[in-house]
Design a protein around this motif. Sequence first.
Motif, mmCIF file in Angstrom:
data_model
loop_
_atom_site.group_PDB
_atom_site.id
_atom_site.type_symbol
_atom_site.label_atom_id
_atom_site.label_comp_id
_atom_site.label_asym_id
_atom_site.label_seq_id
_atom_site.Cartn_x
_atom_site.Cartn_y
_atom_site.Cartn_z
ATOM 1 N N LEU A 43 4.200 0.422 -10.715
ATOM 2 C CA LEU A 43 4.597 1.749 -11.478
ATOM 3 C C LEU A 43 3.930 2.944 -10.940
ATOM 4 N N LEU A 44 4.800 4.155 -10.643
ATOM 5 C CA LEU A 44 4.351 5.036 -9.900
ATOM 6 C C LEU A 44 4.674 6.487 -10.625
ATOM 7 N N PRO A 45 4.059 7.745 -10.236
ATOM 8 C CA PRO A 45 4.461 8.898 -10.805
ATOM 9 C C PRO A 45 5.585 9.079 -9.859
ATOM 10 N N ALA A 46 6.762 9.781 -10.454
ATOM 11 C CA ALA A 46 7.709 10.225 -9.813
ATOM 12 C C ALA A 46 7.448 10.945 -8.348
ATOM 13 N N GLY A 47 8.226 10.672 -7.142
ATOM 14 C CA GLY A 47 7.721 11.710 -6.081
ATOM 15 C C GLY A 47 8.031 11.010 -4.778
ATOM 16 N N ASN A 48 7.633 11.470 -3.546
ATOM 17 C CA ASN A 48 7.784 11.032 -2.508
ATOM 18 C C ASN A 48 6.810 10.192 -1.680
ATOM 19 N N TYR A 49 7.093 8.846 -1.305
ATOM 20 C CA TYR A 49 5.887 7.879 -1.031
ATOM 21 C C TYR A 49 6.318 7.369 0.689
ATOM 22 N N TRP A 50 5.313 6.521 1.120
ATOM 23 C CA TRP A 50 5.373 5.996 2.052
ATOM 24 C C TRP A 50 4.698 4.622 1.856
ATOM 25 N N ALA A 51 5.011 3.518 2.430
ATOM 26 C CA ALA A 51 4.603 2.374 2.044
ATOM 27 C C ALA A 51 4.488 1.224 3.123
ATOM 28 N N VAL A 52 3.579 0.635 3.108
ATOM 29 C CA VAL A 52 3.460 -0.404 4.013
ATOM 30 C C VAL A 52 2.886 -1.744 3.143
ATOM 31 N N ALA A 53 3.423 -2.863 3.682
ATOM 32 C CA ALA A 53 2.857 -4.037 3.119
ATOM 33 C C ALA A 53 2.040 -4.780 4.058
ATOM 34 N N ILE A 54 1.056 -5.354 3.290
ATOM 35 C CA ILE A 54 -0.189 -6.036 4.101
ATOM 36 C C ILE A 54 -0.356 -7.169 3.568
ATOM 37 N N PHE A 55 -0.691 -8.070 4.430
ATOM 38 C CA PHE A 55 -1.175 -9.546 4.078
ATOM 39 C C PHE A 55 -2.244 -9.979 4.691
ATOM 40 N N ARG A 56 -3.626 -10.047 4.098
ATOM 41 C CA ARG A 56 -4.941 -10.167 4.645
ATOM 42 C C ARG A 56 -5.265 -11.687 4.397
ATOM 43 N N GLN A 57 -5.491 -12.398 5.678
ATOM 44 C CA GLN A 57 -5.731 -13.878 5.601
ATOM 45 C C GLN A 57 -7.145 -13.782 4.793
ATOM 46 N N GLY A 58 -7.946 -13.102 4.901
ATOM 47 C CA GLY A 58 -9.230 -13.124 4.309
ATOM 48 C C GLY A 58 -9.101 -12.819 2.881
ATOM 49 N N VAL A 71 -1.177 7.420 7.120
ATOM 50 C CA VAL A 71 -1.328 6.219 6.268
ATOM 51 C C VAL A 71 -2.691 5.506 6.736
ATOM 52 N N LYS A 72 -3.349 6.177 7.827
ATOM 53 C CA LYS A 72 -4.784 5.433 8.292
ATOM 54 C C LYS A 72 -5.820 6.169 7.303
ATOM 55 N N ARG A 73 -5.631 5.587 5.986
ATOM 56 C CA ARG A 73 -6.656 6.105 4.892
ATOM 57 C C ARG A 73 -6.433 5.351 3.667
ATOM 58 N N PRO A 74 -7.377 5.292 2.774
ATOM 59 C CA PRO A 74 -7.342 4.676 1.816
ATOM 60 C C PRO A 74 -5.964 4.993 0.996
ATOM 61 N N ALA A 75 -5.245 3.826 0.721
ATOM 62 C CA ALA A 75 -4.049 4.000 -0.120
ATOM 63 C C ALA A 75 -4.318 4.681 -1.442
ATOM 64 N N ASP A 76 -3.139 5.341 -2.012
ATOM 65 C CA ASP A 76 -3.192 6.160 -3.230
ATOM 66 C C ASP A 76 -2.880 5.042 -4.209
ATOM 67 N N PHE A 77 -2.063 4.205 -4.053
ATOM 68 C CA PHE A 77 -1.591 3.152 -4.919
ATOM 69 C C PHE A 77 -1.507 1.693 -4.273
ATOM 70 N N ILE A 78 -1.904 0.692 -4.783
ATOM 71 C CA ILE A 78 -1.752 -0.605 -4.567
ATOM 72 C C ILE A 78 -0.985 -1.562 -5.396
ATOM 73 N N TYR A 130 0.809 -1.135 -0.041
ATOM 74 C CA TYR A 130 0.110 0.035 -0.043
ATOM 75 C C TYR A 130 0.766 1.132 -0.065
ATOM 76 N N ILE A 131 0.495 2.234 -0.937
ATOM 77 C CA ILE A 131 1.745 3.095 -0.984
ATOM 78 C C ILE A 131 0.937 4.450 -0.870
ATOM 79 N N PHE A 132 1.538 5.462 -0.245
ATOM 80 C CA PHE A 132 0.712 6.757 0.139
ATOM 81 C C PHE A 132 1.558 7.921 -0.246
ATOM 82 N N ASP A 133 0.841 9.059 -0.578
ATOM 83 C CA ASP A 133 1.595 10.151 -0.834
ATOM 84 C C ASP A 133 1.736 11.008 0.289
ATOM 85 N N SER A 134 1.747 10.609 1.315
ATOM 86 C CA SER A 134 1.883 11.479 2.706
ATOM 87 C C SER A 134 1.932 10.602 3.828
ATOM 88 N N THR A 135 2.463 10.923 4.975
ATOM 89 C CA THR A 135 2.606 10.300 6.126
ATOM 90 C C THR A 135 1.353 9.760 6.801
#
Lengths: 833, 256
Positions: B94-109, B74-81, B67-72
């Motif tokens: 593939l992303l537009p050039a810029g600064n990002y914050w990312a978290v990886a998530i694995f959902r069992q469901g 991250v408790k909101r819908p991601a900008d890119f997944i 999950y990739i966010f364009d701001s710090t």
Amino acid sequence: MLLRLFVYCKIANRKNMNRLFVILIILLLPGYAAAEVLTSDTVWSGDVVMTEDIVVPAGVTLTIRSGTVVQVLPADSTKIDPEYMSHRSEITVRGTLLIQGKTDAPVVFAMQEQNYLEQWAGIIVDSGRVELQWCSISGAETGMTVLQGKVTAKHLTISGNRYGLIIHDAESRVTLNDSRVEDNDYGLFLFRSAKLSSRNTAISNNHKNDIYTAEEGQLALVKEGFEAAGKITGQVYRDEALLGVTIWQGRILVDGLVRLPPEAQLLIMPGTVIEFTKRDTNNDTMGENGLMIQGRFIAKGTKEKPIIFRSAEKNRARGDWDAINILGSDQVQNLIEFCQIEDAFRGLHFHYANVAVTNSVLRNNYRGAQFQESLVTMRDNRFYDNKSGVQARDSEVVFERNQVFDNQNGANFFRLDLTAHHNLFANNNQDGLRIREGVSLVTKNQMIGNRFGLLVADSTYGEFRENIVIANQEGGLGMRNTDHTLVSGNVISKNGINGINIRESRGTIRNNVISGNRERGIAVISYSGTVSENNIYANGLYGIGLEGSSDIQATTNWWGESDLAREIYDSHDEAGLGRVHYEPVSEKPLPFIWPARQVLSDTTWGGVIQVAGRITVTPDAMLEILPSTTVKFDRSAGLEILGRIVARGLPDNRISFTSTAGQGPMDWDEVSLQQAGESKFMHSDFSYATWGIHSHFTSLSIIGCRFSNNDGGIRFRSGPLEISNSLFTGNRIGIRAYRGVGQILKNEITGNEIGIFVREKGSGLAIHNNNIFGNERYNLRLGDFNKQDVDARRNWWGEGDPALTIFDKNEESYIGSVIFEPVLTERVNIIVQ
Amino acid sequence: MSEEYYPGFLVKDSLKSRLAGHLALVLLVLVVLSGLDAGTAYGSQTGVLEGKIVDIAEMPINGAELYIFDSTDVKRPADFISNRTKEDGRFKVLLPAGNYWAVAIFRQGGGRFGPLASGDKHSGEPLAFELKAGITRQMDFMVVDLQEAARRHQKKSADLIRVSGQLVDEKGMPIAQAYAMASKTEQFGTLPEYISAWTDVKGEYVLYLPPGRYYLGAAIGFPPKNGYILKLDQQFVGDTKDLNIVVNSKNKSIED
């Protein structure tokens, strides 16, 4: 920067010049700034920089000269010392504060840097005295908080704070003349019957609320402590170390700091009283004698012979002695059981320790218990009348069945692995339970009558299930900067402003009851998560009130009978706000299993409530049941009313008490009333019960009700009872009276095995204008112990001879008669609705 | 946020249409399969982030997403997944050039939105990165069960084991106001080395012991009378549950 601060600090007396040097040294230490308890009368003038907290203790006066500017540095620390009231910078007054501003040279309190609103706590008057004139306070979380103190102010301006002035307690004396409380978020808050005397004072133009008076919602809780046994002091201990195994019993006097080094053991026998003398070498008013345990500590009292730790002073006071400190003792479990710990600075204080505290009372301490980096079990304890009940960090904690009440702050947990269940957090002036960071499993607790019930902040993962969050004076549940949080099965009702406040959080809010909160059920600034399958109804302003620009998902909720346009405040109401996506909605109330076995404070049921066991409404509480409510009982479940119940159905919106199974009589137990005050059931239906209502010594009205397919409809003893316009049918017994006093008027009693059974002493009954007919065995039967005559004149008994449907003296010569003549010749027109 | 479409799983606003997501995913897969330089195909202002998502044992995770966010925030819908990983745990976005914050998530469901459920895994604090146009950047993520990870962070008495159960009478009924004891020897002096808190109505006790062999017992009076013998002899190597101890209520002696 530091040098500039130093230059700004002008403190009057020589002693404080020395202190100033110390402050400079401290400031030069990276990341450290000391808070200060003033130990002698002090004068401030000129520019003063407040780097952290100032406490003016009892007996000390802080005077602030005209023209002084007090600049506060922002400090949102995790200060944990008990003498401080807030985690922000504060001036706490337990002694005297004199502010001597002049019209052309006022005293100013402000943040040193702009845009730091709420970054200091303000002036907190904690049983102290403040006299001030020409003064302004801004930039604070609360400009001035008064806790049982006395304030006399002229020309005071409180503005630019989150809260302007908060007064707790009717005993506080606050007078404002020629003053202004304006341009704050909230102006004046009055808690617990507090009052403000004012003349020529404006409390206006505050952004959200000018004056808020909290409703009374405190529980009456018993402060029962243990009694000390014996009066003769045995051993006296001074500054010394105990080696090997030491056993204490009888009376122990501690006149110093007693140390227990590693490998040593201190065993305290049941019934022991340990008293600590007061020693205060640094004049900060806090006692220093206590216990320092690094070995093994076993204080195992019993219910019959508790152990008491307290002050040895003639007039025992909070803070007379230090603490039971247990440090670095985690290889065995230390035990503190059936102990009463009072008059301490910190009653219990652990670092790196493994401790169980059970069945103990911690009262009248600055802080009941404080610990960190420890493994702690706390069970069945009572924390009350402390400045803070319990505070902990970085520990693994099981906290169960404790009562934390009537403290300034209840429980404050930081970065814990916390399991908290079946606790009561009540009547605390500030927070009931505050959780920051860590992992929390918080279930089946009750938070009642605190300023804020439950606050959760900066937590990544937590479950908050099946808690009762009721009648908190300002807010119920607060979530700030939380993620992956589950809020489920909770009752969040009747809280002062909002039921839930959410900010910068994500989580799941599902299957809760959120009702009857004074303004909003849920107030949202920013939330990315779901609000689904909740019953959200009867909140004062809105079910959900958005205050931010982001949308939220709130589908499949039941919103009561209200207009949805009224329930939701979003972009439809104010441009710039986000939108609440509420469709689809639930057309019917969602079944809700009531999570607590005790109703401790006034509570309202609506929708569909499922009762899984026996729920007791305690003597000071009232259970109100709204029209259209269905109460479903599981097998053997029931209600026990020791307080009061009012089920106020309407003819077209009846209340139903029935079983979950819906199979037949005795599916569920009964609604039992024991001295249940002025209780009422109106337009309510009872079915499949053992007894629909079972009432003892209760003034009870039953109007327009239906009792069908129960083993028994109503049984009662004493009264007075009024049953009118009700239907009894399909029951084994419709009405059973035992030494009853009551009127049974205009009811339809038919199709039962026995219509009315009078077991004993039926002379207090008046049975008139009813249709009593078609009951299988008897329309009215007197029991073998009933010697009195029963007045049942002017009823309609159906076709045929009424006497044949009545069992009385005619059948058993030693019992009383039913006086049924004259009879009505026509059926009474009774509409049960 | 620009309205321009990027083959990184663009999540626009809060609606987060699953349809759009699937479409984006298909396009991303096409890009990867075609072997084109993503930056070239979608303009000069894009870059590629790729890497692997692994578990705490550093084994690739199948079914995780970035999950990739364009701001710090991250408790909101991601900008890119990113694409959902396969057996090799690899992702590429593939992303537009810029600064990002990312978290990886694995959902069992297998869901994509909303808060995590118990057992789901997460990479913790968002990882910040800058992506420059025309550059392929490599980053790997480790996901763990957040609840477990957070609990591991807390204080534990790692070198003590937890022995628990009930104190019961001869009929197996729980005994309240009793306590369990443990000692290295059958007999002890004033107190055995380890004793529990008083039991409640459920008779439940907990003892914290270093691993080893112990004699166990229980008592009602405190302190236990002289001469008590602890009879239950047991070796403990790890946490032990449901170890019931019988309290002989007649003479208050201790039996196993």
